[in-house]
Design a protein around this motif. Sequence first.
Motif, PDB file in Angstrom:
ATOM      1  N   GLU A  41       0.766  -1.092  -0.015  1.00  0.00           N
ATOM      2  CA  GLU A  41      -0.132   0.073   0.069  1.00  0.00           C
ATOM      3  C   GLU A  41       0.933   1.128   0.101  1.00  0.00           C
ATOM      4  O   GLU A  41       0.631   2.303  -0.700  1.00  0.00           O
ATOM      5  CB  GLU A  41      -0.911   0.137   1.257  1.00  0.00           C
ATOM      6  CG  GLU A  41      -1.977  -0.996   1.320  1.00  0.00           C
ATOM      7  CD  GLU A  41      -2.840  -1.145   2.695  1.00  0.00           C
ATOM      8  OE1 GLU A  41      -2.514  -0.386   3.074  1.00  0.00           O
ATOM      9  OE2 GLU A  41      -3.620  -2.139   2.704  1.00  0.00           O
ATOM     10  N   LEU A  42       1.889   1.173   0.638  1.00  0.00           N
ATOM     11  CA  LEU A  42       2.656   2.434   1.023  1.00  0.00           C
ATOM     12  C   LEU A  42       3.638   2.703  -0.261  1.00  0.00           C
ATOM     13  O   LEU A  42       3.643   3.652  -0.781  1.00  0.00           O
ATOM     14  CB  LEU A  42       3.788   2.162   2.120  1.00  0.00           C
ATOM     15  CG  LEU A  42       3.303   2.290   3.462  1.00  0.00           C
ATOM     16  CD1 LEU A  42       4.322   1.921   4.597  1.00  0.00           C
ATOM     17  CD2 LEU A  42       2.615   3.692   3.786  1.00  0.00           C
ATOM     18  N   GLU A  43       4.018   1.524  -1.175  1.00  0.00           N
ATOM     19  CA  GLU A  43       4.487   1.458  -2.269  1.00  0.00           C
ATOM     20  C   GLU A  43       3.612   2.121  -3.156  1.00  0.00           C
ATOM     21  O   GLU A  43       4.282   3.055  -4.005  1.00  0.00           O
ATOM     22  CB  GLU A  43       5.117   0.280  -2.817  1.00  0.00           C
ATOM     23  CG  GLU A  43       6.322  -0.301  -2.068  1.00  0.00           C
ATOM     24  CD  GLU A  43       7.553   0.353  -2.488  1.00  0.00           C
ATOM     25  OE1 GLU A  43       7.638   0.942  -3.521  1.00  0.00           O
ATOM     26  OE2 GLU A  43       8.526   0.497  -1.553  1.00  0.00           O
ATOM     27  N   LYS A  75       3.567   5.629  -2.651  1.00  0.00           N
ATOM     28  CA  LYS A  75       4.491   6.415  -2.899  1.00  0.00           C
ATOM     29  C   LYS A  75       4.630   6.631  -4.455  1.00  0.00           C
ATOM     30  O   LYS A  75       5.100   7.761  -4.894  1.00  0.00           O
ATOM     31  CB  LYS A  75       5.912   5.820  -2.632  1.00  0.00           C
ATOM     32  CG  LYS A  75       7.361   6.116  -3.094  1.00  0.00           C
ATOM     33  CD  LYS A  75       8.321   5.052  -2.544  1.00  0.00           C
ATOM     34  CE  LYS A  75       9.699   5.587  -2.981  1.00  0.00           C
ATOM     35  NZ  LYS A  75      10.261   5.428  -4.362  1.00  0.00           N
ATOM     36  N   MET A  76       4.276   5.737  -5.369  1.00  0.00           N
ATOM     37  CA  MET A  76       4.339   6.019  -6.630  1.00  0.00           C
ATOM     38  C   MET A  76       3.331   7.325  -7.023  1.00  0.00           C
ATOM     39  O   MET A  76       3.894   8.000  -7.906  1.00  0.00           O
ATOM     40  CB  MET A  76       3.770   4.805  -7.547  1.00  0.00           C
ATOM     41  CG  MET A  76       4.864   3.511  -7.549  1.00  0.00           C
ATOM     42  SD  MET A  76       4.273   2.080  -8.099  1.00  0.00           S
ATOM     43  CE  MET A  76       3.698   2.572  -9.939  1.00  0.00           C
ATOM     44  N   VAL A  77       2.286   7.147  -6.294  1.00  0.00           N
ATOM     45  CA  VAL A  77       1.459   8.627  -6.455  1.00  0.00           C
ATOM     46  C   VAL A  77       1.877   9.535  -6.041  1.00  0.00           C
ATOM     47  O   VAL A  77       1.881  10.625  -7.060  1.00  0.00           O
ATOM     48  CB  VAL A  77      -0.030   8.075  -5.823  1.00  0.00           C
ATOM     49  CG1 VAL A  77      -0.860   9.416  -5.920  1.00  0.00           C
ATOM     50  CG2 VAL A  77      -0.745   7.133  -6.494  1.00  0.00           C
ATOM     51  N   LYS A 103       6.526  15.027  -9.777  1.00  0.00           N
ATOM     52  CA  LYS A 103       7.039  15.245 -11.074  1.00  0.00           C
ATOM     53  C   LYS A 103       6.149  16.332 -11.647  1.00  0.00           C
ATOM     54  O   LYS A 103       6.875  17.082 -12.404  1.00  0.00           O
ATOM     55  CB  LYS A 103       7.295  13.928 -11.950  1.00  0.00           C
ATOM     56  CG  LYS A 103       8.145  13.146 -11.390  1.00  0.00           C
ATOM     57  CD  LYS A 103       8.437  11.740 -12.231  1.00  0.00           C
ATOM     58  CE  LYS A 103       9.447  10.725 -11.715  1.00  0.00           C
ATOM     59  NZ  LYS A 103       9.356   9.446 -12.693  1.00  0.00           N
ATOM     60  N   GLU A 104       4.909  16.295 -11.560  1.00  0.00           N
ATOM     61  CA  GLU A 104       3.959  16.956 -12.223  1.00  0.00           C
ATOM     62  C   GLU A 104       4.153  18.371 -11.678  1.00  0.00           C
ATOM     63  O   GLU A 104       4.190  19.440 -12.374  1.00  0.00           O
ATOM     64  CB  GLU A 104       2.330  16.452 -11.981  1.00  0.00           C
ATOM     65  CG  GLU A 104       2.071  15.196 -12.708  1.00  0.00           C
ATOM     66  CD  GLU A 104       2.139  15.673 -14.206  1.00  0.00           C
ATOM     67  OE1 GLU A 104       1.369  16.721 -14.541  1.00  0.00           O
ATOM     68  OE2 GLU A 104       2.618  14.764 -14.982  1.00  0.00           O
ATOM     69  N   PHE A 105       4.255  18.620 -10.248  1.00  0.00           N
ATOM     70  CA  PHE A 105       4.382  19.973  -9.759  1.00  0.00           C
ATOM     71  C   PHE A 105       5.793  20.414 -10.219  1.00  0.00           C
ATOM     72  O   PHE A 105       5.853  21.543 -10.597  1.00  0.00           O
ATOM     73  CB  PHE A 105       4.618  19.784  -8.262  1.00  0.00           C
ATOM     74  CG  PHE A 105       3.059  19.553  -7.440  1.00  0.00           C
ATOM     75  CD1 PHE A 105       1.868  20.164  -8.083  1.00  0.00           C
ATOM     76  CD2 PHE A 105       2.941  18.820  -6.673  1.00  0.00           C
ATOM     77  CE1 PHE A 105       0.668  20.070  -7.596  1.00  0.00           C
ATOM     78  CE2 PHE A 105       1.624  18.669  -6.155  1.00  0.00           C
ATOM     79  CZ  PHE A 105       0.592  19.222  -6.639  1.00  0.00           C
ATOM     80  N   LYS A 106       6.796  19.695 -10.171  1.00  0.00           N
ATOM     81  CA  LYS A 106       8.073  20.157 -10.876  1.00  0.00           C
ATOM     82  C   LYS A 106       7.949  20.787 -12.250  1.00  0.00           C
ATOM     83  O   LYS A 106       8.475  21.613 -12.607  1.00  0.00           O
ATOM     84  CB  LYS A 106       9.237  19.375 -10.821  1.00  0.00           C
ATOM     85  CG  LYS A 106       9.787  18.925  -9.513  1.00  0.00           C
ATOM     86  CD  LYS A 106      10.957  18.079  -9.345  1.00  0.00           C
ATOM     87  CE  LYS A 106      11.435  17.739  -7.892  1.00  0.00           C
ATOM     88  NZ  LYS A 106      12.329  16.461  -7.653  1.00  0.00           N
ATOM     89  N   ARG A 107       7.195  19.908 -13.261  1.00  0.00           N
ATOM     90  CA  ARG A 107       6.980  20.459 -14.660  1.00  0.00           C
ATOM     91  C   ARG A 107       6.300  21.732 -14.479  1.00  0.00           C
ATOM     92  O   ARG A 107       6.641  22.524 -15.277  1.00  0.00           O
ATOM     93  CB  ARG A 107       6.157  19.236 -15.191  1.00  0.00           C
ATOM     94  CG  ARG A 107       7.008  18.066 -15.692  1.00  0.00           C
ATOM     95  CD  ARG A 107       6.286  17.456 -16.801  1.00  0.00           C
ATOM     96  NE  ARG A 107       6.487  15.876 -16.501  1.00  0.00           N
ATOM     97  CZ  ARG A 107       5.829  15.032 -16.326  1.00  0.00           C
ATOM     98  NH1 ARG A 107       4.632  15.212 -16.499  1.00  0.00           N
ATOM     99  NH2 ARG A 107       6.121  13.899 -16.131  1.00  0.00           N
ATOM    100  N   GLU A 108       5.346  21.965 -13.589  1.00  0.00           N
ATOM    101  CA  GLU A 108       4.515  23.107 -13.559  1.00  0.00           C
ATOM    102  C   GLU A 108       5.566  24.280 -12.836  1.00  0.00           C
ATOM    103  O   GLU A 108       5.263  25.423 -13.312  1.00  0.00           O
ATOM    104  CB  GLU A 108       3.309  22.898 -12.465  1.00  0.00           C
ATOM    105  CG  GLU A 108       2.336  22.127 -13.281  1.00  0.00           C
ATOM    106  CD  GLU A 108       1.050  21.750 -12.291  1.00  0.00           C
ATOM    107  OE1 GLU A 108       1.063  22.460 -11.079  1.00  0.00           O
ATOM    108  OE2 GLU A 108       0.294  21.049 -12.372  1.00  0.00           O
TER     109      GLU A 108
END
Length: 140
Positions: free
Chosen positions: A85-87, A90-92, A98-103
Amino acid sequence: TKDDLYLRAKSELTAITKRIQAQKQEKEELNEQKKECEESKVQLQKASEELKREIDEEQKIIDEKDRLIGERERRIYELKKRTQELEKFKMVLDYKIKEFKREIGPREEEIKEMKKKTKELDGELKKMNAWNNTLADTVE
């Protein structure tokens, strides 16, 4: 004759007496063997009872260890499930990061451009203020 009969009877009596003595001796030996067997039987019964008691104790230990193993296996299963569940979580979160960094990347560029424009406008404003002050001084 009479003497022959007597001798034969005496001889038979001696033979019978010897057989009786032999049978008495054999009976005593058998009684001694019986006594030894009974003593051995008692010792074997005690040993058997002791072994049964030890087996019961060992079985209790085995049962307790089986119970502990079962509990630990359930705990391991629960921890593995929780890890999965934690994995997933973590993936989410990694994806969202990554999305926030792109923004953020383009916005940082926008911020740099705006700061540059702000400096330029600030410079122009200072020039205008200076020009206004000069004109105000001239008009007075």
